[in-house]
Design an enzyme around this catalytic site. Structure first.
Site, PDB file in Angstrom:
ATOM      1  N   LYS A   2      62.925  48.819  41.669  1.00 16.85           N
ATOM      2  CA  LYS A   2      62.714  47.967  40.232  1.00 16.85           C
ATOM      3  C   LYS A   2      61.181  48.405  39.681  1.00 16.85           C
ATOM      4  O   LYS A   2      61.114  48.860  38.640  1.00 16.85           O
ATOM      5  CB  LYS A   2      62.680  46.444  40.465  1.00 16.85           C
ATOM      6  CG  LYS A   2      64.006  45.932  40.796  1.00 16.85           C
ATOM      7  CD  LYS A   2      64.019  44.512  40.955  1.00 16.85           C
ATOM      8  CE  LYS A   2      63.025  43.879  42.157  1.00 16.85           C
ATOM      9  NZ  LYS A   2      63.551  44.295  43.411  1.00 16.85           N
TER      10      LYS A   2
ATOM     11  N   ARG B 172      52.379  47.095  52.339  1.00 16.94           N
ATOM     12  CA  ARG B 172      52.700  45.777  52.053  1.00 16.94           C
ATOM     13  C   ARG B 172      52.602  44.899  53.304  1.00 16.94           C
ATOM     14  O   ARG B 172      53.505  45.386  54.283  1.00 16.94           O
ATOM     15  CB  ARG B 172      53.473  45.360  50.754  1.00 16.94           C
ATOM     16  CG  ARG B 172      52.874  45.458  49.578  1.00 16.94           C
ATOM     17  CD  ARG B 172      54.130  45.283  48.553  1.00 16.94           C
ATOM     18  NE  ARG B 172      55.158  44.381  48.589  1.00 16.94           N
ATOM     19  CZ  ARG B 172      56.039  44.329  47.873  1.00 16.94           C
ATOM     20  NH1 ARG B 172      56.172  44.722  46.604  1.00 16.94           N
ATOM     21  NH2 ARG B 172      57.034  43.170  48.117  1.00 16.94           N
TER      22      ARG B 172
ATOM     23  N   ARG C 293      57.259  52.444  52.514  1.00 15.53           N
ATOM     24  CA  ARG C 293      56.671  52.506  51.063  1.00 15.53           C
ATOM     25  C   ARG C 293      55.341  52.222  51.289  1.00 15.53           C
ATOM     26  O   ARG C 293      54.627  51.701  52.169  1.00 15.53           O
ATOM     27  CB  ARG C 293      57.192  51.213  50.446  1.00 15.53           C
ATOM     28  CG  ARG C 293      56.264  50.727  49.220  1.00 15.53           C
ATOM     29  CD  ARG C 293      56.861  49.957  48.145  1.00 15.53           C
ATOM     30  NE  ARG C 293      56.931  48.629  48.890  1.00 15.53           N
ATOM     31  CZ  ARG C 293      57.685  47.553  48.002  1.00 15.53           C
ATOM     32  NH1 ARG C 293      58.149  47.670  47.073  1.00 15.53           N
ATOM     33  NH2 ARG C 293      58.250  46.581  48.771  1.00 15.53           N
TER      34      ARG C 293
ATOM     35  N   ARG D 277      63.730  38.875  53.571  1.00 14.51           N
ATOM     36  CA  ARG D 277      63.902  39.102  51.960  1.00 14.51           C
ATOM     37  C   ARG D 277      65.298  39.534  51.400  1.00 14.51           C
ATOM     38  O   ARG D 277      65.856  39.163  50.519  1.00 14.51           O
ATOM     39  CB  ARG D 277      62.783  40.220  51.699  1.00 14.51           C
ATOM     40  CG  ARG D 277      61.478  39.555  51.636  1.00 14.51           C
ATOM     41  CD  ARG D 277      60.218  40.644  51.678  1.00 14.51           C
ATOM     42  NE  ARG D 277      60.263  41.504  50.410  1.00 14.51           N
ATOM     43  CZ  ARG D 277      59.798  42.432  50.166  1.00 14.51           C
ATOM     44  NH1 ARG D 277      59.135  43.242  51.342  1.00 14.51           N
ATOM     45  NH2 ARG D 277      59.771  43.191  49.002  1.00 14.51           N
TER      46      ARG D 277
ATOM     47  N   ARG E  56      64.683  35.055  39.141  1.00 17.61           N
ATOM     48  CA  ARG E  56      65.042  35.384  40.598  1.00 17.61           C
ATOM     49  C   ARG E  56      65.905  34.192  41.223  1.00 17.61           C
ATOM     50  O   ARG E  56      66.449  34.026  42.264  1.00 17.61           O
ATOM     51  CB  ARG E  56      63.953  35.430  41.614  1.00 17.61           C
ATOM     52  CG  ARG E  56      63.913  36.767  42.472  1.00 17.61           C
ATOM     53  CD  ARG E  56      62.597  36.732  43.243  1.00 17.61           C
ATOM     54  NE  ARG E  56      62.548  37.626  44.152  1.00 17.61           N
ATOM     55  CZ  ARG E  56      61.624  38.743  43.984  1.00 17.61           C
ATOM     56  NH1 ARG E  56      61.064  38.832  42.980  1.00 17.61           N
ATOM     57  NH2 ARG E  56      61.677  39.564  45.059  1.00 17.61           N
TER      58      ARG E  56
HETATM   59  P1  AP5 Z   1      59.965  49.821  44.746  1.00 16.58           P
HETATM   60  O1  AP5 Z   1      60.142  50.519  43.082  1.00 16.58           O
HETATM   61  O2  AP5 Z   1      58.721  49.334  45.181  1.00 16.58           O
HETATM   62  O3  AP5 Z   1      61.119  48.707  45.070  1.00 16.58           O
HETATM   63  P2  AP5 Z   1      61.063  47.227  44.253  1.00 16.58           P
HETATM   64  O4  AP5 Z   1      62.704  46.928  43.890  1.00 16.58           O
HETATM   65  O5  AP5 Z   1      60.124  47.081  43.117  1.00 16.58           O
HETATM   66  O6  AP5 Z   1      60.857  46.346  45.612  1.00 16.58           O
HETATM   67  P3  AP5 Z   1      59.952  45.279  45.910  1.00 16.58           P
HETATM   68  O7  AP5 Z   1      59.885  44.855  47.272  1.00 16.58           O
HETATM   69  O8  AP5 Z   1      58.451  45.322  44.877  1.00 16.58           O
HETATM   70  O9  AP5 Z   1      60.781  43.905  45.118  1.00 16.58           O
HETATM   71  P4  AP5 Z   1      60.777  42.667  45.560  1.00 16.58           P
HETATM   72  O10 AP5 Z   1      61.568  42.232  44.711  1.00 16.58           O
HETATM   73  O11 AP5 Z   1      61.190  42.282  47.249  1.00 16.58           O
HETATM   74  O12 AP5 Z   1      59.200  42.281  45.766  1.00 16.58           O
HETATM   75  P5  AP5 Z   1      58.096  41.613  44.790  1.00 16.58           P
HETATM   76  O13 AP5 Z   1      57.087  42.270  44.862  1.00 16.58           O
HETATM   77  O14 AP5 Z   1      58.991  41.403  43.553  1.00 16.58           O
HETATM   78  O15 AP5 Z   1      60.628  50.957  45.851  1.00 16.58           O
HETATM   79  C1  AP5 Z   1      60.473  50.687  47.195  1.00 16.58           C
HETATM   80  C2  AP5 Z   1      60.365  51.818  47.846  1.00 16.58           C
HETATM   81  O16 AP5 Z   1      61.589  52.803  47.634  1.00 16.58           O
HETATM   82  C3  AP5 Z   1      59.007  52.679  47.350  1.00 16.58           C
HETATM   83  O17 AP5 Z   1      58.509  53.448  48.380  1.00 16.58           O
HETATM   84  C4  AP5 Z   1      59.514  53.837  46.429  1.00 16.58           C
HETATM   85  O18 AP5 Z   1      58.781  54.955  46.345  1.00 16.58           O
HETATM   86  C5  AP5 Z   1      60.965  54.199  47.073  1.00 16.58           C
HETATM   87  N1  AP5 Z   1      62.197  54.527  46.066  1.00 16.58           N
HETATM   88  C6  AP5 Z   1      61.992  53.862  44.685  1.00 16.58           C
HETATM   89  N2  AP5 Z   1      63.535  54.269  44.247  1.00 16.58           N
HETATM   90  C7  AP5 Z   1      63.775  55.300  45.130  1.00 16.58           C
HETATM   91  C8  AP5 Z   1      64.877  56.304  45.121  1.00 16.58           C
HETATM   92  N3  AP5 Z   1      65.569  56.398  43.797  1.00 16.58           N
HETATM   93  N4  AP5 Z   1      64.952  57.093  45.829  1.00 16.58           N
HETATM   94  C9  AP5 Z   1      64.027  57.209  47.064  1.00 16.58           C
HETATM   95  N5  AP5 Z   1      63.211  56.298  47.250  1.00 16.58           N
HETATM   96  C10 AP5 Z   1      62.911  55.333  46.118  1.00 16.58           C
HETATM   97  O19 AP5 Z   1      58.264  39.851  45.394  1.00 16.58           O
HETATM   98  C11 AP5 Z   1      57.546  39.886  46.733  1.00 16.58           C
HETATM   99  C12 AP5 Z   1      57.636  38.388  47.158  1.00 16.58           C
HETATM  100  O20 AP5 Z   1      56.957  37.569  45.974  1.00 16.58           O
HETATM  101  C13 AP5 Z   1      58.766  37.880  47.071  1.00 16.58           C
HETATM  102  O21 AP5 Z   1      59.398  38.135  48.662  1.00 16.58           O
HETATM  103  C14 AP5 Z   1      58.560  36.263  46.997  1.00 16.58           C
HETATM  104  O22 AP5 Z   1      58.053  35.774  47.834  1.00 16.58           O
HETATM  105  C15 AP5 Z   1      57.636  36.335  45.631  1.00 16.58           C
HETATM  106  N6  AP5 Z   1      58.271  36.364  44.355  1.00 16.58           N
HETATM  107  C16 AP5 Z   1      58.405  37.336  43.735  1.00 16.58           C
HETATM  108  N7  AP5 Z   1      58.868  36.948  42.380  1.00 16.58           N
HETATM  109  C17 AP5 Z   1      59.192  35.776  42.602  1.00 16.58           C
HETATM  110  C18 AP5 Z   1      60.065  34.887  41.979  1.00 16.58           C
HETATM  111  N8  AP5 Z   1      60.581  35.342  40.651  1.00 16.58           N
HETATM  112  N9  AP5 Z   1      60.378  33.705  42.370  1.00 16.58           N
HETATM  113  C19 AP5 Z   1      60.029  33.238  43.709  1.00 16.58           C
HETATM  114  N10 AP5 Z   1      59.330  34.244  44.104  1.00 16.58           N
HETATM  115  C20 AP5 Z   1      58.859  35.234  43.975  1.00 16.58           C
END
Ligand code: AP5
Length: 216
Positions: free
Chosen positions: A13, A159, A126, A170, A87
């Site tokens: 994402k 991270r 990552r 997660r 979410r």
């Molecule tokens: P990346 O693009 O970073 O993936 P992502 O989908 O953004 O993953 P996140 O871990 O950031 O999502 P998340 O939803 O768990 O975390 P968030 O920060 O929102 O890609 C991942 C890796 O893969 C990278 O190394 C990249 O280079 C590689 N990659 C990408 N695309 C690729 C491809 N096509 N091929 C190969 N490699 C690839 O949330 C963190 C925490 O915050 C949550 O656990 C929760 O506690 C809290 N939180 C956040 N939002 C909310 C909400 N709305 N409600 C409640 N709690 C929340």
């Protein structure tokens, strides 16, 4: 344009959002990035969110909805891509209410579809830049110099919630609480499923092609 990017943790994402906002001059609103900034700044919200984030659970809706409604309001005129929000079904309903109150709606919901087995490797490999937030991968998206951000020259970091155990939690949280959000938007006929298990550039071209077809 107002876009939501859905997908499991590690679906890509954040990576795809950065490319969408560059192409269409939109604002990237990542709930995870905002929470990490709050934590780094030591705010009350950041302190409250900490234990939920570190364990792989969700931060309570009451905190998230207020935080994201405020962030959306600031950039509403420019257009935005939501990453990591909504979410839960409740967050999605609250988002609808907030947009409706301003006569706005979501123009596109992109759902990045990927198998859990691929996600584990993506998350544990990552690395990101603590200064500019650029995201890399130790195998799939390497920086020019190992462990160093291409743009800032800063040492890349892992991270704390990208350890194997937390990633597994997660993923469970995603399946239990966030996947139903896809169904919520499917019932409104607004979801575009995109296969996200291909290389980054191929996924980007599929996402941009889909958005072009919506804009026309
Ligand atoms: P990346 O693009 O970073 O993936 P992502 O989908 O953004 O993953 P996140 O871990 O950031 O999502 P998340 O939803 O768990 O975390 P968030 O920060 O929102 O890609 C991942 C890796 O893969 C990278 O190394 C990249 O280079 C590689 N990659 C990408 N695309 C690729 C491809 N096509 N091929 C190969 N490699 C690839 O949330 C963190 C925490 O915050 C949550 O656990 C929760 O506690 C809290 N939180 C956040 N939002 C909310 C909400 N709305 N409600 C409640 N709690 C929340």
């Amino acid at each position: 344009m107002r876009i939501i990017l859905l997908g499991a943790p590690g679906a890509g994402k954040g990576t795809q959002c950065k490319r969408i906002v560059d192409k269409y001059s939109l604002v990237h609103l990542s709930s995870g990035d905002i929470l990490r900034q709050e934590r780094a700044a030591g705010t009350e919200l950041g302190k409250k969110a900490q234990s939920y984030m570190d364990s792989g659970g969700l931060v309570p809706d009451t905190l998230i909805v207020e935080m994201m409604a405020g962030a959306i309001k600031k950039v509403a005129a420019k257009g935005f891509v939501l990453d990591g929000f909504p979410r839960t079904i409740n967050q999605a309903q609250e988002l609808d209410k907030a947009l409706n109150a301003n006569g706005q709606k979501i123009d596109a919901v992109i759902n990045l579809v990927i198998d859990d087995s691929i996600i584990l490797n993506r998350m544990t490999g990552r690395r990101s830049c603590p200064k500019c937030g650029a995201v890399y991968h130790i195998e799939n998206l390497k920086p020019k110099i190992d462990g160093v951000c291409d743009k800032e020259g800063t040492k890349l970091a892992q991270r704390p919630d990208d350890t194997l155990d937390v990633v597994k939690t997660r993923l469970k949280t995603y399946h239990d609480q966030t996947k139903p959000v896809v169904g919520y938007y499917k019932s409104q006929n607004s979801v575009h499923d995109i296969k996200a298990d291909m290389d980054v550039d191929t996924v980007t071209s599929l996402v941009l092609k889909t958005l072009e077809s919506i804009i026309k």
